[in-house]
Motif scaffolding. Structure first.
Motif, PDB file in Angstrom:
ATOM      1  N   GLU A  20       0.833  -1.215   0.000  1.00 14.43           N
ATOM      2  CA  GLU A  20       0.000   0.000   0.000  1.00 14.43           C
ATOM      3  C   GLU A  20       0.865   1.261   0.000  1.00 14.43           C
ATOM      4  OE1 GLU A  20      -3.298   0.512  -0.358  1.00 14.43           O
ATOM      5  OE2 GLU A  20      -3.563  -1.636  -0.614  1.00 14.43           O
ATOM      6  N   SER A  21       2.005   1.210   0.695  1.00 15.03           N
ATOM      7  CA  SER A  21       2.922   2.357   0.711  1.00 15.03           C
ATOM      8  C   SER A  21       3.454   2.648  -0.677  1.00 15.03           C
ATOM      9  CB  SER A  21       4.106   2.090   1.649  1.00 15.03           C
ATOM     10  OG  SER A  21       3.671   1.940   2.956  1.00 15.03           O
ATOM     11  N   SER A  22       3.762   1.589  -1.434  1.00 15.39           N
ATOM     12  CA  SER A  22       4.312   1.797  -2.777  1.00 15.39           C
ATOM     13  C   SER A  22       3.266   2.331  -3.749  1.00 15.39           C
ATOM     14  CB  SER A  22       4.924   0.500  -3.317  1.00 15.39           C
ATOM     15  OG  SER A  22       3.927  -0.469  -3.480  1.00 15.39           O
ATOM     16  N   ARG A  23       1.987   2.249  -3.400  1.00 10.09           N
ATOM     17  CA  ARG A  23       0.917   2.783  -4.253  1.00 10.09           C
ATOM     18  C   ARG A  23       0.624   4.254  -3.985  1.00 10.09           C
ATOM     19  NH1 ARG A  23      -3.056  -2.290  -3.314  1.00 10.09           N
ATOM     20  NH2 ARG A  23      -1.975  -3.745  -4.680  1.00 10.09           N
ATOM     21  N   PHE A  24       1.184   4.799  -2.904  1.00  8.63           N
ATOM     22  CA  PHE A  24       0.901   6.199  -2.562  1.00  8.63           C
ATOM     23  C   PHE A  24       1.458   7.115  -3.641  1.00  8.63           C
ATOM     24  CE2 PHE A  24       1.146  10.052   0.105  1.00  8.63           C
ATOM     25  CZ  PHE A  24      -0.144  10.045   0.599  1.00  8.63           C
ATOM     26  N   PHE A  25       0.767   8.201  -3.932  1.00  7.97           N
ATOM     27  CA  PHE A  25       1.104   9.055  -5.084  1.00  7.97           C
ATOM     28  C   PHE A  25       2.342   9.918  -4.891  1.00  7.97           C
ATOM     29  CE2 PHE A  25      -1.504  11.694  -2.407  1.00  7.97           C
ATOM     30  CZ  PHE A  25      -0.962  12.957  -2.523  1.00  7.97           C
ATOM     31  N   ASP A  26       2.690  10.273  -3.667  1.00  9.98           N
ATOM     32  CA  ASP A  26       3.810  11.175  -3.411  1.00  9.98           C
ATOM     33  C   ASP A  26       5.080  10.373  -3.158  1.00  9.98           C
ATOM     34  OD1 ASP A  26       4.675  14.031  -2.756  1.00  9.98           O
ATOM     35  OD2 ASP A  26       5.294  12.941  -0.959  1.00  9.98           O
ATOM     36  N   ASP A  27       6.131  10.622  -3.946  1.00  9.71           N
ATOM     37  CA  ASP A  27       7.371   9.840  -3.837  1.00  9.71           C
ATOM     38  C   ASP A  27       8.054   9.989  -2.479  1.00  9.71           C
ATOM     39  OD1 ASP A  27       7.071   8.856  -6.386  1.00  9.71           O
ATOM     40  OD2 ASP A  27       8.228  10.489  -7.305  1.00  9.71           O
ATOM     41  N   ARG A  31      -5.593   3.215   7.122  1.00 10.97           N
ATOM     42  CA  ARG A  31      -5.411   4.621   6.745  1.00 10.97           C
ATOM     43  C   ARG A  31      -4.737   4.716   5.385  1.00 10.97           C
ATOM     44  NH1 ARG A  31      -2.786   6.734  11.007  1.00 10.97           N
ATOM     45  NH2 ARG A  31      -4.735   7.383  11.936  1.00 10.97           N
ATOM     46  N   LEU A  32      -3.743   3.865   5.139  1.00 12.23           N
ATOM     47  CA  LEU A  32      -3.069   3.845   3.840  1.00 12.23           C
ATOM     48  C   LEU A  32      -4.032   3.468   2.720  1.00 12.23           C
ATOM     49  CD1 LEU A  32       0.419   2.241   4.404  1.00 12.23           C
ATOM     50  CD2 LEU A  32      -0.069   4.271   3.081  1.00 12.23           C
ATOM     51  N   LYS A  33      -4.870   2.480   2.968  1.00 18.51           N
ATOM     52  CA  LYS A  33      -5.849   2.072   1.958  1.00 18.51           C
ATOM     53  C   LYS A  33      -6.809   3.214   1.644  1.00 18.51           C
ATOM     54  CE  LYS A  33      -5.871  -2.917   2.722  1.00 18.51           C
ATOM     55  NZ  LYS A  33      -6.625  -4.072   3.219  1.00 18.51           N
ATOM     56  N   ARG A  34      -7.266   3.909   2.693  1.00 15.56           N
ATOM     57  CA  ARG A  34      -8.168   5.045   2.468  1.00 15.56           C
ATOM     58  C   ARG A  34      -7.447   6.162   1.713  1.00 15.56           C
ATOM     59  NH1 ARG A  34      -9.434   4.056   7.857  1.00 15.56           N
ATOM     60  NH2 ARG A  34      -8.373   5.965   8.501  1.00 15.56           N
ATOM     61  N   PHE A  61      -7.852   8.162  -2.174  1.00 18.77           N
ATOM     62  CA  PHE A  61      -7.912   9.618  -2.064  1.00 18.77           C
ATOM     63  C   PHE A  61      -8.953  10.135  -1.083  1.00 18.77           C
ATOM     64  CE2 PHE A  61      -5.813   8.871  -6.121  1.00 18.77           C
ATOM     65  CZ  PHE A  61      -4.643   9.566  -5.873  1.00 18.77           C
ATOM     66  N   ASP A  62      -8.998   9.519   0.097  1.00 20.90           N
ATOM     67  CA  ASP A  62      -9.765  10.072   1.207  1.00 20.90           C
ATOM     68  C   ASP A  62      -8.972  11.275   1.702  1.00 20.90           C
ATOM     69  OD1 ASP A  62     -11.567  10.305   3.447  1.00 20.90           O
ATOM     70  OD2 ASP A  62     -10.000   9.363   4.677  1.00 20.90           O
ATOM     71  N   PRO A  63      -9.528  12.499   1.599  1.00 23.49           N
ATOM     72  CA  PRO A  63      -8.751  13.716   1.908  1.00 23.49           C
ATOM     73  C   PRO A  63      -8.138  13.728   3.312  1.00 23.49           C
ATOM     74  CG  PRO A  63     -10.885  14.280   0.989  1.00 23.49           C
ATOM     75  CD  PRO A  63     -10.886  12.800   1.192  1.00 23.49           C
ATOM     76  N   LYS A  64      -8.891  13.257   4.303  1.00 20.61           N
ATOM     77  CA  LYS A  64      -8.395  13.279   5.680  1.00 20.61           C
ATOM     78  C   LYS A  64      -7.185  12.364   5.843  1.00 20.61           C
ATOM     79  CE  LYS A  64     -10.241  12.960  10.357  1.00 20.61           C
ATOM     80  NZ  LYS A  64     -11.402  12.580  11.166  1.00 20.61           N
ATOM     81  N   SER A  65      -7.238  11.172   5.253  1.00 22.22           N
ATOM     82  CA  SER A  65      -6.125  10.225   5.359  1.00 22.22           C
ATOM     83  C   SER A  65      -4.903  10.710   4.591  1.00 22.22           C
ATOM     84  CB  SER A  65      -6.556   8.854   4.839  1.00 22.22           C
ATOM     85  OG  SER A  65      -7.623   8.359   5.594  1.00 22.22           O
ATOM     86  N   VAL A  66      -5.123  11.251   3.401  1.00 23.21           N
ATOM     87  CA  VAL A  66      -4.013  11.774   2.598  1.00 23.21           C
ATOM     88  C   VAL A  66      -3.316  12.905   3.339  1.00 23.21           C
ATOM     89  CG1 VAL A  66      -3.425  13.014   0.477  1.00 23.21           C
ATOM     90  CG2 VAL A  66      -4.981  11.069   0.380  1.00 23.21           C
ATOM     91  N   LYS A  67      -4.118  13.812   3.894  1.00 26.45           N
ATOM     92  CA  LYS A  67      -3.552  14.948   4.620  1.00 26.45           C
ATOM     93  C   LYS A  67      -2.717  14.477   5.809  1.00 26.45           C
ATOM     94  CE  LYS A  67      -4.751  19.087   7.144  1.00 26.45           C
ATOM     95  NZ  LYS A  67      -5.688  19.636   8.080  1.00 26.45           N
ATOM     96  N   ARG A  68      -3.240  13.518   6.552  1.00 26.91           N
ATOM     97  CA  ARG A  68      -2.528  13.019   7.741  1.00 26.91           C
ATOM     98  C   ARG A  68      -1.196  12.374   7.358  1.00 26.91           C
ATOM     99  NH1 ARG A  68      -3.737  12.427  13.048  1.00 26.91           N
ATOM    100  NH2 ARG A  68      -2.867  10.638  14.114  1.00 26.91           N
TER     101      ARG A  68
END
Length: 194
Positions: free
Chosen positions: A20-27, A66-69, A73-80
């Protein structure tokens, strides 16, 4: 739970978090998440306390959720996650603030003579600058009781309360490399190329 089954469960959870970490959009956040997961799982690899193991497994499952959310692109999870990765919260924030807080500066004298616990908080010049540049006041406006003077111990408590409030909300400075990365992601230079 059998040890072999628990070990497989923990490995499965670890792999899921890395995936899930490797799928996150920000390098930058992606690297931060992977490094943090590796560190956490290594740190508790030899743990034998059953209660602590249960607690850490629950914590890991919450992080995975939280990573899955965030990946959908759940805004709260992305922001955190971005706040943790870029030092706006958590250990990274403390790591960035520590050199500023620990910078040598003279210790203030106690408000009540002979009681060192009534000394106001020690603030280095860099910390004072950081606090004031973020629009915060260094010292609180102390109340003036109408019938009697403010007790010195109360004054010391108010100074410490204000200092703690500032330290909870003050943002650490961002190093040049990270600042350039953030600017690039925010679109700096795109208008000049058009």
């Amino acid at each position: 739970m059998d040890k072999a089954i628990r070990k497989r469960h923990i490995l499965s959870l670890y792999r899921s978090i890395l995936r899930e970490s490797s799928r996150f959009f920000d390098d930058y956040a992606k690297q931060f998440l992977k490094k943090r997961a590796r560190k956490r799982f290594r740190e508790y690899k030899e743990e034998t306390n059953e209660t602590r193991i249960k607690y850490k497994l629950i914590e890991a499952k919450q992080s995975l959720n939280r990573l899955k959310r965030a990946n959908i692109f759940d805004p709260k999870s992305v922001k955190r996650i971005l706040e943790f990765a870029y030092g706006r919260r958590g250990q990274m924030r403390h790591k960035l603030l520590k050199p500023i807080i620990d910078e040598p500066s003279p210790a203030p004298k106690p408000i009540v003579k002979g009681y060192p616990r009534t000394a106001p908080p020690r603030m280095s010049p860099s910390l004072k600058t950081l606090i004031t540049t973020q629009g915060k006041s260094l010292y609180p406006v102390l109340p003036v009781p109408p019938h009697k003077p403010l007790y010195p111990s109360r004054k010391a408590n108010l100074l410490w309360w204000h200092y703690s409030k500032n330290m909870r909300t003050v943002m650490p400075p961002v190093d040049d490399k990270l600042f350039e990365e953030i600017e690039k992601k925010a679109g700096k230079g795109i208008l000049t190329q058009i």
